[in-house]
Design an enzyme around this catalytic site. Structure first.
Site, PDB file in Angstrom:
ATOM      1  N   GLY A  12       0.824  -1.207   0.000  1.00  0.00           N
ATOM      2  CA  GLY A  12       0.000   0.000   0.000  1.00  0.00           C
ATOM      3  C   GLY A  12       0.857   1.255   0.000  1.00  0.00           C
ATOM      4  O   GLY A  12       1.921   1.301   0.613  1.00  0.00           O
ATOM      5  N   ARG A  74       0.741  -5.106  -5.730  1.00  0.00           N
ATOM      6  CA  ARG A  74       0.728  -6.283  -4.850  1.00  0.00           C
ATOM      7  C   ARG A  74       1.461  -7.462  -5.488  1.00  0.00           C
ATOM      8  O   ARG A  74       1.402  -8.578  -4.987  1.00  0.00           O
ATOM      9  CB  ARG A  74      -0.723  -6.681  -4.549  1.00  0.00           C
ATOM     10  N   ASP A 106       5.000  -5.314   6.273  1.00  0.00           N
ATOM     11  CA  ASP A 106       5.373  -6.646   6.733  1.00  0.00           C
ATOM     12  C   ASP A 106       5.480  -7.632   5.573  1.00  0.00           C
ATOM     13  O   ASP A 106       6.393  -8.460   5.532  1.00  0.00           O
ATOM     14  CB  ASP A 106       4.346  -7.133   7.767  1.00  0.00           C
ATOM     15  N   THR A 128       4.212   1.616   7.106  1.00  0.00           N
ATOM     16  CA  THR A 128       2.798   1.318   7.313  1.00  0.00           C
ATOM     17  C   THR A 128       2.147   2.483   8.030  1.00  0.00           C
ATOM     18  O   THR A 128       2.682   2.953   9.043  1.00  0.00           O
ATOM     19  CB  THR A 128       2.558   0.026   8.122  1.00  0.00           C
ATOM     20  N   ASP A 130      -0.447   2.213   9.697  1.00  0.00           N
ATOM     21  CA  ASP A 130      -1.033   1.664  10.924  1.00  0.00           C
ATOM     22  C   ASP A 130      -0.094   1.766  12.125  1.00  0.00           C
ATOM     23  O   ASP A 130      -0.530   1.598  13.264  1.00  0.00           O
ATOM     24  CB  ASP A 130      -1.417   0.195  10.724  1.00  0.00           C
ATOM     25  N   ASP A 132       2.064  -0.303  13.183  1.00  0.00           N
ATOM     26  CA  ASP A 132       1.961  -1.538  13.955  1.00  0.00           C
ATOM     27  C   ASP A 132       3.169  -2.463  13.814  1.00  0.00           C
ATOM     28  O   ASP A 132       3.092  -3.650  14.117  1.00  0.00           O
ATOM     29  CB  ASP A 132       0.682  -2.297  13.583  1.00  0.00           C
ATOM     30  N   GLY A 173      -6.819   0.492  10.421  1.00  0.00           N
ATOM     31  CA  GLY A 173      -6.242  -0.205  11.571  1.00  0.00           C
ATOM     32  C   GLY A 173      -6.710  -1.638  11.588  1.00  0.00           C
ATOM     33  O   GLY A 173      -7.714  -1.961  12.208  1.00  0.00           O
ATOM     34  N   ARG A 174      -5.992  -2.510  10.870  1.00  0.00           N
ATOM     35  CA  ARG A 174      -6.393  -3.918  10.747  1.00  0.00           C
ATOM     36  C   ARG A 174      -6.198  -4.669  12.056  1.00  0.00           C
ATOM     37  O   ARG A 174      -7.110  -5.318  12.560  1.00  0.00           O
ATOM     38  CB  ARG A 174      -5.596  -4.589   9.623  1.00  0.00           C
ATOM     39  N   ARG A 277      -4.663   7.756   3.334  1.00  0.00           N
ATOM     40  CA  ARG A 277      -3.394   7.371   2.705  1.00  0.00           C
ATOM     41  C   ARG A 277      -2.947   8.361   1.634  1.00  0.00           C
ATOM     42  O   ARG A 277      -1.824   8.276   1.141  1.00  0.00           O
ATOM     43  CB  ARG A 277      -3.533   5.995   2.047  1.00  0.00           C
TER      44      ARG A 277
END
Length: 344
Positions: A12, A74, A106, A128, A130, A132, A173-174, A277
């Site tokens: 992303g 991707r 990741d 990311t 996020d 995370d 936020g997955r 984003r």
């Protein structure tokens, strides 16, 4: 003569990617005499040798531009029929490239680690929105996403106040609720719902009712990965993404009618989505991304294959791919509880 390296952005997009590219090229060229090319559209450009020459002129003014000038996708480096380490080694040799710099999250780090173990000289920059990744204190793009979400909360509160409505804002936020928590605190939300800490519908409605009874319009912020106690997994109705993960989004639209039905308070949902984003990076993210770009130029100069750069405190650090992979940085219970006591 300096060595020649290739840079790619995968997964992303997020604000700050261009600033990383600029930081790496400027420091690498100025300090080490290195030259750079960019692979177009992530790993696809590496597999097929599709490159863009990068120099001081190419990266001029990039720090304030969102997205990535290289494009992303991707596509995976092992994708058939043309992926795999032997083909990639040939592509790198044909282009006279010694190292690959992979900027991504990741999934990108996992692919890079596999290539490293298969004999490719590769390093990484974590990314990311996020925030995370446990291996780094902050990732660029996160601060920008929080600023955008906070502005959305500010705007929703004015229209909510006008109509005496409950407003539910869904942010990204997955697995981790950092964007929801930080923007919710900044925007004065009355409830913040995150994946790490499921809350019951009764509790959510109690907070909303308490706010309404004080004559205020309730503001609820929810991360896309939040689940109610009776949900087995995060809400998804959009199929799978390029990594075969459920595409999340829509939990706010599930919650809003439940809140309205249970409390009788008119409730509206807003899903912020990709707006978080896009656009220009914040000043904080421009600085962090530029520093990470410079740090990865140092890393390749030191032949630090198999490592990522990271932010530890205020210092740039280096960690191995193995150290970074699969370790989520989630909101700690005590941090969430600091804010939870003032919900409602």
């Amino acid at each position: 003569m300096g060595r020649r390296f290739g840079i790619l952005t995968s997964g992303g997009d997020c604000p700050g990617l261009n600033a990383v590219i600029r930081g790496a090229v400027l420091k690498g060229e100025t300090v080490y005499g290195h030259t750079y090319v960019g692979f177009r559209d992530g790993w696809r450009g590496l597999v097929y040798g599709d490159i863009l020459e990068l120099d001081r002129t190419t990266v001029r003014g990039l720090s304030n531009q969102g997205g990535t000038i290289l494009g992303t996708s991707r596509f995976g480096p092992y994708s058939e029929p043309d992926g795999g380490p032997e083909n990639i080694k040939k592509v790198l040799a044909d282009l006279d490239l010694q190292v690959v710099i992979a900027i991504g999250g990741d999934g990108t780090a996992a692919a890079a680690n596999r290539l490293f173990n298969d004999g490719i000289n590769i390093v990484g920059v974590p990314k990311t929105i996020d925030n995370d990744l446990d291996a780094t204190d902050y990732t660029f793009g996160f601060n920008t996403a929080v600023e955008i979400a906070t502005e959305a909360i500010d705007r929703l509160r004015t229209t909510g106040n006008s109509h005496k409505r409950c407003m539910v804002l869904e942010v990204m936020g997955r697995h981790a609720g950092w964007i929801a928590l930080h923007s919710g605190i900044a925007g004065g939300a009355h409830a913040i719902l995150i994946p790490e800490h499921p809350e019951s519908l009764d509790q959510i409605c109690a907070w909303v009712t308490s706010v309404k009874n004080r004559g205020r319009a309730p503001m609820v912020v929810v991360a896309e990965g939040f689940t109610l106690p009776d949900m087995k997994e995060a809400y998804s109705e959009k199929g799978l993404d390029g990594f075969n993960r459920p595409r999340l989004g829509g939990i706010a639209e599930v919650l809003a009618p439940l809140i309205e039905s249970r409390t009788g308070i008119e409730t509206r949902a807003t899903v912020l989505g990709h707006i978080q984003r896009g656009g220009v990076p914040s000043a904080w993210d421009r600085v962090l991304a530029t520093r990470m770009g410079g740090a990865v130029a140092d890393l390749v100069a030191d032949n630090g294959w198999g490592h990522l750069v990271a932010l530890h405190g205020t210092q740039m650090a280096r960690i191995t791919f193995d150290e970074a992979l699969g370790k989520l940085k989630q909101v700690r219970p005590e941090y969430y509880d600091e804010m939870r006591v003032i919900f409602g």
